[in-house]
Design an enzyme around this catalytic site. Structure first.
Site, PDB file in Angstrom:
ATOM      1  CD  GLU A   1      39.745  38.311  30.396  1.00  0.00           C
ATOM      2  OE1 GLU A   1      39.477  37.413  31.667  1.00  0.00           O
ATOM      3  OE2 GLU A   1      40.462  38.915  30.941  1.00  0.00           O
TER       4      GLU A   1
ATOM      5  CE1 TYR B   1      37.971  38.706  34.600  1.00  0.00           C
ATOM      6  CE2 TYR B   1      35.552  37.409  34.270  1.00  0.00           C
ATOM      7  CZ  TYR B   1      36.623  37.981  33.949  1.00  0.00           C
ATOM      8  OH  TYR B   1      36.659  36.648  32.253  1.00  0.00           O
TER       9      TYR B   1
END
Ligand code: GDP
Ligand code: MN
Length: 380
Positions: free
Chosen positions: A189, A101
């Site tokens: 993101e 992530y």
């Protein structure tokens, strides 16, 4: 402004961030054509501006043309958390060794940028933050100094990404930071950022929120304006340059100043009614602005009365009064207008309007009186 995944990936690609090859498709046939062009296996992905598409059945692997037909047919029209899928993104399927992530966003209280990096990606980051907060490496970035490669290298070590992924990930993070800052994002993101068994690192998902305050710097953002979800009233107001937010009631509202507009919503509620909108016409309440405001409110079929609430400060009420008279000449209104005029040159403004008053243009002495009258007419 949120982007769809495919737009986010195209945005990433402009900054040199590696993504899988793919293309959009709006029909099953288009999906097949894209799959045939890029080669199997492919991933068929729902394009909706909401997370958790995988869990909702909006991300499917297809090994051949029949599977593409099946999945594209199932996903188009699918409702994912209230968002109906109208478009697909078809991309070459990647083999996954690890899911990471990575994101950048603004840390407002700290007045810095905030990078988040984790070797435990793929799942919702909120879950990781709750169950295993140590698995996220946070990085505070001074916006003046930015993010250099040396810092990014320390960061990927701290996050304990796999050794083979570290150098590529560090380079990708510097590019992602560039995308986030130069590209004027509020959020950039990647979840998951993957390591393939072949040892390459690239973005498998993209969540990008653009900072609309920077729109003036980005004429190319126009292509991202997605009309399909926008309230038509808000679209019309935006085209006229008005500060308008659509609501669900029947009392249309025009006020000068955001604070007064908020108070106007309150007083309409207090009087037992419901506002149809928020609309702040600001200081320049001339005939053009007033006419534009009345036009937008008049186009809302739910509106039954229009409450014009003006408190003159720098804006003089007599100017506003002239604006209202002229605007009412230009716009044929289907609802009555109830006015409260106060502040600088209020007496002069009211005097100007005396000859124009009727059961379609009503003046009240106070804000509460005007609200009650507007609510009564909206309910009549
Ligand atoms: P989200 O659920 O909306 O976040 O959609 P993602 O794009 O993140 O996809 C969800 C999950 O599908 C990912 O975490 C992966 O596990 C899986 N996935 C997506 N693309 C691929 C791919 O190319 N190959 C494989 N094997 N899995 C994928
Ligand atoms: Mn994802």
């Amino acid at each position: 402004m949120d982007l769809f995944e495919y737009q986010g990936k195209q945005y990433f690609a402009r900054f040199g961030i590696a993504v899988s090859p793919g293309d959009v498709a709006d029909t099953v046939d288009e999906a097949v054509a894209v799959a045939e062009r890029i080669g199997y296996p492919v991933v068929v992905k729902a394009q909706v501006k909401v997370g958790g598409r995988g869990k909702a059945g909006g991300v499917k692997l297809a090994h051949d043309v029949d599977e593409v037909r099946l999945h594209a047919g199932n996903i188009l029209g699918l409702d994912i958390k209230g968002h109906v899928v109208r478009r697909l993104w078809i991309e070459r399927s990647s083999d996954i060794a690890k899911e990471y992530y990575a994101s950048f966003t603004l840390d407002r209280p700290n007045k810095t940028h905030l990078g988040m990096l984790s070797a435990q990606g793929g799942v919702e980051i909120e879950v990781v933050a709750e169950e295993n907060p140590d698995a996220i490496a946070f990085l505070s970035i001074d916006p003046v100094r930015g993010l250099d490669l040396a810092t990014a290298r320390r960061w990927v070590n701290e996050a304990e990404l796999d050794e083979v992924a570290r150098e590529q990930a560090a380079e990708l993070l510097v590019k992602l930071y560039d995308c986030y800052t130069t590209g004027d994002c509020d959020l950039a993101e990647i979840n998951p950022l993957i390591l393939t068994p072949q040892g390459t690192v690239h973005a498998l998902d993209a969540k990008v929120t653009l900072d609309e305050n920077a729109t003036f710097r980005h004429p190319e953002w126009q292509e991202y304006e997605d009309d399909s979800d926008i309230d038509p009233r808000e679209k019309m107001a935006k085209e006229k340059g008005l500060n308008y937010i659509g609501l669900s009631g029947s009392v249309g509202i025009i006020a000068n100043g955001a604070g007064l507009a908020m108070s106007t919503l309150d007083v309409v509620t207090q009087a037992g009614g419901e506002a149809a909108n928020f609309l702040d016409i600001g200081g320049g309440a001339n005939a053009d602005v007033m006419a534009a405001a009345l036009e937008v409110i008049n186009a809302d079929p739910a509106v039954r009365s229009i409450f014009v609430n003006i408190f003159g400060g720098i804006t003089r009420v007599d100017e506003v009064a002239n604006g209202i008279i002229e605007a009412m000449r230009r716009v044929k209104l289907s609802s009555p207008v109830i006015m409260r005029l106060d502040g600088t040159n209020a007496a002069e403004g009211r005097a100007l309007l005396t000859d124009h008053l009727s059961d379609r243009l009503i003046a009240e002495p106070t804000m509460l009186d005007a609200a009650r009258h507007a609510v009564a007419l909206a309910k009549a």
